[in-house]
Scaffold this motif. Structure first.
Motif, mmCIF file in Angstrom:
data_model
loop_
_atom_site.group_PDB
_atom_site.id
_atom_site.type_symbol
_atom_site.label_atom_id
_atom_site.label_comp_id
_atom_site.label_asym_id
_atom_site.label_seq_id
_atom_site.Cartn_x
_atom_site.Cartn_y
_atom_site.Cartn_z
ATOM 1 N N TYR A 184 6.152 -9.163 -13.980
ATOM 2 C CA TYR A 184 7.614 -9.098 -13.982
ATOM 3 C C TYR A 184 8.154 -7.771 -14.521
ATOM 4 C CZ TYR A 184 6.870 -14.113 -13.457
ATOM 5 O OH TYR A 184 6.457 -15.330 -13.011
ATOM 6 N N ALA A 185 7.294 -6.983 -15.115
ATOM 7 C CA ALA A 185 7.745 -5.732 -15.742
ATOM 8 C C ALA A 185 8.085 -4.683 -14.685
ATOM 9 C CB ALA A 185 6.670 -5.197 -16.689
ATOM 10 N N SER A 186 9.167 -3.950 -14.933
ATOM 11 C CA SER A 186 9.571 -2.864 -14.047
ATOM 12 C C SER A 186 8.829 -1.590 -14.433
ATOM 13 C CB SER A 186 11.080 -2.639 -14.147
ATOM 14 O OG SER A 186 11.421 -2.232 -15.467
ATOM 15 N N VAL A 187 9.010 -0.545 -13.619
ATOM 16 C CA VAL A 187 8.406 0.752 -13.937
ATOM 17 C C VAL A 187 8.933 1.272 -15.269
ATOM 18 C CG1 VAL A 187 8.210 3.171 -13.204
ATOM 19 C CG2 VAL A 187 8.023 1.332 -11.518
ATOM 20 N N ALA A 188 10.231 1.131 -15.485
ATOM 21 C CA ALA A 188 10.826 1.611 -16.737
ATOM 22 C C ALA A 188 10.253 0.861 -17.934
ATOM 23 C CB ALA A 188 12.343 1.444 -16.682
ATOM 24 N N LYS A 189 10.045 -0.443 -17.777
ATOM 25 C CA LYS A 189 9.476 -1.247 -18.865
ATOM 26 C C LYS A 189 8.054 -0.804 -19.180
ATOM 27 C CE LYS A 189 8.892 -4.845 -21.626
ATOM 28 N NZ LYS A 189 9.569 -4.965 -22.946
ATOM 29 N N LEU A 190 7.251 -0.598 -18.156
ATOM 30 C CA LEU A 190 5.863 -0.170 -18.362
ATOM 31 C C LEU A 190 5.806 1.223 -18.985
ATOM 32 C CD1 LEU A 190 4.273 -1.413 -15.018
ATOM 33 C CD2 LEU A 190 4.050 -2.463 -17.280
ATOM 34 N N ARG A 191 6.722 2.101 -18.574
ATOM 35 C CA ARG A 191 6.720 3.480 -19.058
ATOM 36 C C ARG A 191 6.985 3.576 -20.560
ATOM 37 N NH1 ARG A 191 5.949 7.456 -19.153
ATOM 38 N NH2 ARG A 191 7.508 8.955 -18.522
ATOM 39 N N LYS A 192 7.580 2.555 -21.128
ATOM 40 C CA LYS A 192 7.854 2.581 -22.565
ATOM 41 C C LYS A 192 6.580 2.446 -23.391
ATOM 42 C CE LYS A 192 12.578 0.750 -22.261
ATOM 43 N NZ LYS A 192 13.504 -0.347 -22.650
ATOM 44 N N HIS A 193 5.535 1.905 -22.772
ATOM 45 C CA HIS A 193 4.265 1.778 -23.499
ATOM 46 C C HIS A 193 3.540 3.125 -23.489
ATOM 47 C CE1 HIS A 193 0.293 0.356 -24.710
ATOM 48 N NE2 HIS A 193 0.900 -0.730 -25.148
ATOM 49 N N PRO A 194 2.993 3.572 -24.610
ATOM 50 C CA PRO A 194 2.363 4.903 -24.685
ATOM 51 C C PRO A 194 1.198 5.110 -23.734
ATOM 52 C CG PRO A 194 2.774 4.040 -26.892
ATOM 53 C CD PRO A 194 3.061 2.920 -25.936
ATOM 54 N N TYR A 195 0.555 4.035 -23.279
ATOM 55 C CA TYR A 195 -0.618 4.185 -22.423
ATOM 56 C C TYR A 195 -0.272 4.273 -20.939
ATOM 57 C CZ TYR A 195 -3.450 3.081 -26.534
ATOM 58 O OH TYR A 195 -4.047 3.102 -27.770
ATOM 59 N N PHE A 196 0.977 4.069 -20.578
ATOM 60 C CA PHE A 196 1.407 4.175 -19.186
ATOM 61 C C PHE A 196 2.132 5.502 -18.976
ATOM 62 C CE2 PHE A 196 0.904 -0.451 -18.869
ATOM 63 C CZ PHE A 196 0.427 -0.583 -17.581
ATOM 64 N N ASP A 197 1.831 6.166 -17.860
ATOM 65 C CA ASP A 197 2.654 7.284 -17.425
ATOM 66 C C ASP A 197 3.384 6.847 -16.145
ATOM 67 O OD1 ASP A 197 0.735 7.336 -15.422
ATOM 68 O OD2 ASP A 197 -0.267 9.131 -16.180
ATOM 69 N N PHE A 198 4.169 7.758 -15.575
ATOM 70 C CA PHE A 198 4.967 7.377 -14.405
ATOM 71 C C PHE A 198 4.071 7.002 -13.222
ATOM 72 C CE2 PHE A 198 7.127 8.467 -10.422
ATOM 73 C CZ PHE A 198 8.247 7.657 -10.522
ATOM 74 N N TYR A 199 2.984 7.739 -13.040
ATOM 75 C CA TYR A 199 2.110 7.467 -11.894
ATOM 76 C C TYR A 199 1.481 6.081 -12.001
ATOM 77 C CZ TYR A 199 -2.172 7.411 -9.142
ATOM 78 O OH TYR A 199 -3.187 7.036 -8.303
ATOM 79 N N SER A 200 0.865 5.778 -13.138
ATOM 80 C CA SER A 200 0.181 4.488 -13.279
ATOM 81 C C SER A 200 1.167 3.330 -13.224
ATOM 82 C CB SER A 200 -0.608 4.458 -14.591
ATOM 83 O OG SER A 200 0.238 4.692 -15.705
ATOM 84 N N ALA A 201 2.346 3.486 -13.837
ATOM 85 C CA ALA A 201 3.344 2.415 -13.797
ATOM 86 C C ALA A 201 3.838 2.182 -12.373
ATOM 87 C CB ALA A 201 4.504 2.759 -14.721
ATOM 88 N N SER A 202 4.123 3.248 -11.636
ATOM 89 C CA SER A 202 4.607 3.123 -10.255
ATOM 90 C C SER A 202 3.540 2.511 -9.364
ATOM 91 C CB SER A 202 5.010 4.496 -9.721
ATOM 92 O OG SER A 202 6.024 5.068 -10.500
ATOM 93 N N GLU A 203 2.290 2.945 -9.536
ATOM 94 C CA GLU A 203 1.210 2.420 -8.704
ATOM 95 C C GLU A 203 1.014 0.927 -8.939
ATOM 96 O OE1 GLU A 203 -1.706 2.795 -5.776
ATOM 97 O OE2 GLU A 203 -0.175 4.214 -6.475
#
Length: 352
Positions: free
Chosen positions: A295-314
């Motif tokens: 259910y998490a969006s890209v913006a939500k995932l990006r807030k975690h230090p281990y996610f960058d934009f590429y991994s969250a979007s993918e």
């Protein structure tokens, strides 16, 4: 009824007569147009074109007069154009102006042949300028690393290392004595230490910080990394107000520490400092704040230090195309993270 529709009033009859007169005058004007605007004679233009084409076929002095005439040429950097210098070379004003505007707009030349990008640059002018183009070569990453200065921790270095900087015995003895009850909060580059004298050492004394002591010696503090607040973190040697706040903020972003080594990921904690405090850290068990990956969006995932934009979007795009994830192994199969990072991150993810 039809008679009423086809009957014109006096005003309509007058308007119709005026319209017919205007149309007649326009037709008459069109017929006699050639009397007012005589046909243009294009013979002169055609003859000039023929002459120009014939001149181009002669390789002699006539063709040479159209070649650019440059003078006072000397090596120059095209990425730093000087309008006065270009004018002294004899570069046409329009090309010089385009040159300056191109650089001001953020353009650059990596090789001399890139000058052909300039609007108005001819092949003849380019051939003349290329031998004088001098573009400084940027140093490679390897070369930059080679000249990166080393930093010295005065809290750990011995007298032999200090002696290698040309320090006197008095300077070395002062540092060794002061660090018995105080510590140096900063590391210093080697090329700075070489230039120091006794006055520099005396001034350094003002920046030193006292070590924590109790009746039994240095304070033996144990920190529970997941429950300690900023004030408790400040009890550790080397952890001040700024670092303590960063540790707590980073822990909140992660959702809790799952390993003591994660404390070293906090910006500002050097390997030396972490090595000093690691023995005083304990991993306490607390519920982790997990992310619902379905259910998490890209913006939500990006807030975690281990996610960058590429991994969250993918991750989000894969979920949209294939549906909800049913296991963490499906995310692991995407190969978005290395094994070490995935081993930590998977503990913060929740499949529901």
């Amino acid at each position: 009824m039809w008679k009423d529709l086809l009957t014109l009033t006096r005003g309509e009859q007058r308007g119709m007569a005026i319209l017919l007169v205007v149309l007649f005058l326009l037709i008459l004007l069109r017929i006699n147009m050639h009397h007012f605007y005589p046909t243009a004679d294009f013979s002169a233009i055609v003859s000039d074109s023929l002459i120009a084409s014939q001149l181009e076929s002669f390789p002699g002095d006539v063709a040479a007069t159209s070649a650019p005439q440059l003078h006072n040429l000397e090596p120059f950097n095209p990425n730093e154009p000087d309008p006065e210098q270009l004018r002294s070379f004899g570069v046409p004003a329009n090309i010089a102006s385009n040159w300056v505007k191109y650089i001001q707009a953020g353009g650059s030349f990596k090789v001399a042949d890139d000058l052909r990008k300039l609007y108005g640059m001819s092949e003849e002018l380019l051939e003349i300028l290329i031998p004088y183009v001098d573009i400084p070569q940027k140093s490679s990453p390897e070369a930059r690393r080679q000249f990166t200065p080393a930093f010295v921790d005065l809290n750990r270095c011995d007298s032999l290392e200090l002696a290698s900087f040309g320090w006197t015995g008095q300077m070395m003895d002062s540092v060794m004595l002061w660090r018995l009850d105080s510590w140096f909060p900063t590391r210093y580059s080697e090329h700075i230490l070489v230039d120091w004298n006794m006055d520099s050492i005396a001034a350094l004394r003002l920046s030193m910080q006292k070590k924590y002591k109790s009746k039994d010696g240095y304070r033996d503090v144990i920190i529970a990394v997941n429950s300690a607040d900023a004030e408790e973190w400040k009890l550790l040697k080397g952890i001040g107000e700024v670092l303590s706040e960063r540790i707590v903020a980073y822990r909140n972003l992660l959702g809790g520490f799952v390993s003591i080594d994660q404390v070293a990921e906090v910006y500002g904690i050097s390997p030396v400092l972490f090595g000093d405090i690691k023995s005083q850290l304990r991993l306490d068990s607390v519920p982790l704040r997990q992310i619902k990956v379905n259910y998490a969006s890209v913006a939500k995932l990006r807030k975690h230090p281990y996610f960058d934009f590429y991994s969250a979007s993918e991750l989000v795009n894969t979920r949209r195309q294939k549906g909800y994830f049913t296991s963490l192994e499906e995310i692991d199969s995407l190969k978005l993270f290395d094994d070490e990072r995935w081993g930590l991150l998977r503990q913060y993810l929740e499949i529901d």
